[in-house]
Motif scaffolding. Structure first.
Motif, mmCIF file in Angstrom:
data_model
loop_
_atom_site.group_PDB
_atom_site.id
_atom_site.type_symbol
_atom_site.label_atom_id
_atom_site.label_comp_id
_atom_site.label_asym_id
_atom_site.label_seq_id
_atom_site.Cartn_x
_atom_site.Cartn_y
_atom_site.Cartn_z
ATOM 1 N N ARG A 292 0.829 -1.210 0.000
ATOM 2 C CA ARG A 292 0.000 0.000 0.000
ATOM 3 C C ARG A 292 0.862 1.259 0.000
ATOM 4 O O ARG A 292 0.591 2.217 -0.725
ATOM 5 C CB ARG A 292 -0.931 -0.026 1.224
ATOM 6 C CG ARG A 292 -2.059 0.999 1.176
ATOM 7 C CD ARG A 292 -1.686 2.290 1.848
ATOM 8 N NE ARG A 292 -1.384 2.071 3.250
ATOM 9 C CZ ARG A 292 -0.701 2.942 3.989
ATOM 10 N NH1 ARG A 292 -0.245 4.068 3.456
ATOM 11 N NH2 ARG A 292 -0.447 2.689 5.261
ATOM 12 N N LEU B 140 -8.100 0.742 2.882
ATOM 13 C CA LEU B 140 -7.695 0.664 1.475
ATOM 14 C C LEU B 140 -8.858 1.016 0.551
ATOM 15 O O LEU B 140 -8.712 1.825 -0.375
ATOM 16 C CB LEU B 140 -7.189 -0.742 1.171
ATOM 17 C CG LEU B 140 -6.647 -0.972 -0.240
ATOM 18 C CD1 LEU B 140 -5.328 -0.238 -0.440
ATOM 19 C CD2 LEU B 140 -6.455 -2.469 -0.510
ATOM 20 N N TYR B 141 -10.024 0.396 0.801
ATOM 21 C CA TYR B 141 -11.180 0.675 -0.043
ATOM 22 C C TYR B 141 -11.686 2.100 0.158
ATOM 23 O O TYR B 141 -12.180 2.732 -0.793
ATOM 24 C CB TYR B 141 -12.299 -0.322 0.261
ATOM 25 C CG TYR B 141 -12.153 -1.633 -0.472
ATOM 26 C CD1 TYR B 141 -12.350 -1.708 -1.855
ATOM 27 C CD2 TYR B 141 -11.806 -2.799 0.196
ATOM 28 C CE1 TYR B 141 -12.205 -2.910 -2.540
ATOM 29 C CE2 TYR B 141 -11.661 -4.006 -0.486
ATOM 30 C CZ TYR B 141 -11.856 -4.057 -1.844
ATOM 31 O OH TYR B 141 -11.710 -5.238 -2.525
ATOM 32 N N PHE C 218 -1.926 -0.963 -4.952
ATOM 33 C CA PHE C 218 -3.134 -1.181 -4.167
ATOM 34 C C PHE C 218 -3.760 -2.551 -4.408
ATOM 35 O O PHE C 218 -4.320 -3.153 -3.485
ATOM 36 C CB PHE C 218 -4.147 -0.072 -4.449
ATOM 37 C CG PHE C 218 -3.623 1.306 -4.147
ATOM 38 C CD1 PHE C 218 -2.852 1.539 -3.015
ATOM 39 C CD2 PHE C 218 -3.878 2.375 -5.003
ATOM 40 C CE1 PHE C 218 -2.353 2.800 -2.737
ATOM 41 C CE2 PHE C 218 -3.385 3.640 -4.728
ATOM 42 C CZ PHE C 218 -2.622 3.859 -3.591
ATOM 43 N N ASP C 219 -3.679 -3.063 -5.628
ATOM 44 C CA ASP C 219 -4.254 -4.379 -5.884
ATOM 45 C C ASP C 219 -3.457 -5.460 -5.157
ATOM 46 O O ASP C 219 -4.038 -6.401 -4.588
ATOM 47 C CB ASP C 219 -4.300 -4.673 -7.378
ATOM 48 C CG ASP C 219 -5.151 -5.894 -7.698
ATOM 49 O OD1 ASP C 219 -6.322 -5.944 -7.256
ATOM 50 O OD2 ASP C 219 -4.656 -6.814 -8.375
ATOM 51 N N ARG D 253 -4.431 -5.280 -1.526
ATOM 52 C CA ARG D 253 -5.726 -5.929 -1.288
ATOM 53 C C ARG D 253 -5.562 -7.440 -1.208
ATOM 54 O O ARG D 253 -6.106 -8.086 -0.291
ATOM 55 C CB ARG D 253 -6.696 -5.563 -2.414
ATOM 56 C CG ARG D 253 -8.044 -6.281 -2.324
ATOM 57 C CD ARG D 253 -8.899 -6.018 -3.549
ATOM 58 N NE ARG D 253 -8.254 -6.448 -4.787
ATOM 59 C CZ ARG D 253 -8.210 -7.708 -5.203
ATOM 60 N NH1 ARG D 253 -8.742 -8.682 -4.482
ATOM 61 N NH2 ARG D 253 -7.602 -8.011 -6.349
ATOM 62 N N TYR E 53 -8.135 4.727 -0.792
ATOM 63 C CA TYR E 53 -7.303 4.509 -1.975
ATOM 64 C C TYR E 53 -8.053 3.933 -3.174
ATOM 65 O O TYR E 53 -7.637 4.157 -4.307
ATOM 66 C CB TYR E 53 -6.128 3.596 -1.622
ATOM 67 C CG TYR E 53 -5.268 4.164 -0.515
ATOM 68 C CD1 TYR E 53 -4.309 5.140 -0.768
ATOM 69 C CD2 TYR E 53 -5.446 3.751 0.807
ATOM 70 C CE1 TYR E 53 -3.533 5.675 0.241
ATOM 71 C CE2 TYR E 53 -4.668 4.285 1.838
ATOM 72 C CZ TYR E 53 -3.728 5.250 1.547
ATOM 73 O OH TYR E 53 -2.970 5.781 2.557
ATOM 74 N N LEU E 54 -9.128 3.198 -2.945
ATOM 75 C CA LEU E 54 -9.872 2.593 -4.044
ATOM 76 C C LEU E 54 -11.231 3.240 -4.264
ATOM 77 O O LEU E 54 -11.948 2.867 -5.194
ATOM 78 C CB LEU E 54 -10.045 1.082 -3.793
ATOM 79 C CG LEU E 54 -8.738 0.283 -3.677
ATOM 80 C CD1 LEU E 54 -9.031 -1.196 -3.411
ATOM 81 C CD2 LEU E 54 -7.890 0.431 -4.937
ATOM 82 N N SER E 55 -11.593 4.190 -3.407
ATOM 83 C CA SER E 55 -12.835 4.973 -3.549
ATOM 84 C C SER E 55 -14.065 4.078 -3.687
ATOM 85 O O SER E 55 -14.908 4.284 -4.550
ATOM 86 C CB SER E 55 -12.722 5.915 -4.764
ATOM 87 O OG SER E 55 -11.648 6.810 -4.618
ATOM 88 N N GLN E 56 -14.134 3.083 -2.802
ATOM 89 C CA GLN E 56 -15.294 2.198 -2.763
ATOM 90 C C GLN E 56 -15.816 2.164 -1.323
ATOM 91 O O GLN E 56 -15.593 1.201 -0.583
ATOM 92 C CB GLN E 56 -14.928 0.789 -3.243
ATOM 93 C CG GLN E 56 -14.448 0.752 -4.695
ATOM 94 C CD GLN E 56 -14.153 -0.658 -5.168
ATOM 95 O OE1 GLN E 56 -14.951 -1.578 -4.989
ATOM 96 N NE2 GLN E 56 -12.997 -0.838 -5.791
#
Length: 211
Positions: A128, A160-161, A133-134, A137, A164-167
């Motif tokens: 991270r 993370l979501y 990022f993948d 995860r 960094y992943l905007s979820q």
């Protein structure tokens, strides 16, 4: 969600994990083939090797990384199949912004014990901070696969979501899982993130209905 307050808490939470993991390793240098959690153990009679490891851990707690590093390197060379020195050496690399070396060290740890949730979690942290990022995860998911009760990995997945992943919806589910496993101040702080995530989710649904 305030990203600054999140990052402050991430650092504080990570440091708590470091200290907890180190404290549990003081009695003996555990084999990497043992279960990967750093749970507390009763201290065995101190040998010179254990004293060296205790010294390295003390330096790590005091953030004296330059002094801890050579001791941990010596221990990893003397005990290449032991999880404690490898884990803490990887943490030194993380704390001194040497992510590539951290990734390499945690991968070495996981080559000895692929079911070590601590190793997977810290590998995720290293990825991270590298912006991968993948990979982060996947590492966190491996941590909870190895130990479904490993709360730190759920928290790191949520962050993370979220950041960094905007979820945010996925982040919310991991925060909620963390809440069911964690205790104390960590739980109280994540409650605020959950409440804010729920408000954002409701707001998004409301705005979608008006369109």
């Amino acid at each position: 969600m305030n990203s600054i307050s999140l990052k402050v808490f991430v650092f504080a939470s990570g440091l708590a994990i470091v200290l907890g993991g180190c404290a549990g390793m003081l009695g003996t240098i555990k084999s990497a083939k043992d279960k990967g959690t750093d749970s507390s153990t009763k201290s065995s009679p101190a040998s010179p090797t254990n004293r060296e490891f205790a010294r390295a851990v003390s330096l790590l707690k005091d953030e004296r990384y330059q002094e801890a590093e050579p001791l941990l390197i010596k221990l990893t060379q003397g005990f290449p199949d032991s999880s404690g020195p490898l884990t803490n050496l990887g943490i030194v690399y993380l704390r001194t912004d040497r992510q590539d070396e951290a990734v390499s060290t945690f991968k070495k740890l996981l080559s000895l014990n692929p079911k070590n949730p601590t190793g997977h979690n810290y590998l995720g942290v290293a990825y991270r901070t590298k912006g991968e990022f993948d990979n982060a995860r996947k590492a966190y998911e491996q941590a909870v696969s190895a130990d479904p009760t490993f709360s730190a990995a759920y928290l790191n997945l949520g962050i993370l979501y979220d950041l960094y992943l905007s979820q945010p919806n996925k982040a919310l589910s991991y925060y909620e899982k963390f809440r069911t496993l964690a205790t104390g101040d960590d739980t109280q702080r994540v409650e605020k993130w959950i409440a804010e995530g729920q408000r954002r989710s409701k707001s998004a649904v409301s705005q979608g209905g008006k369109q």
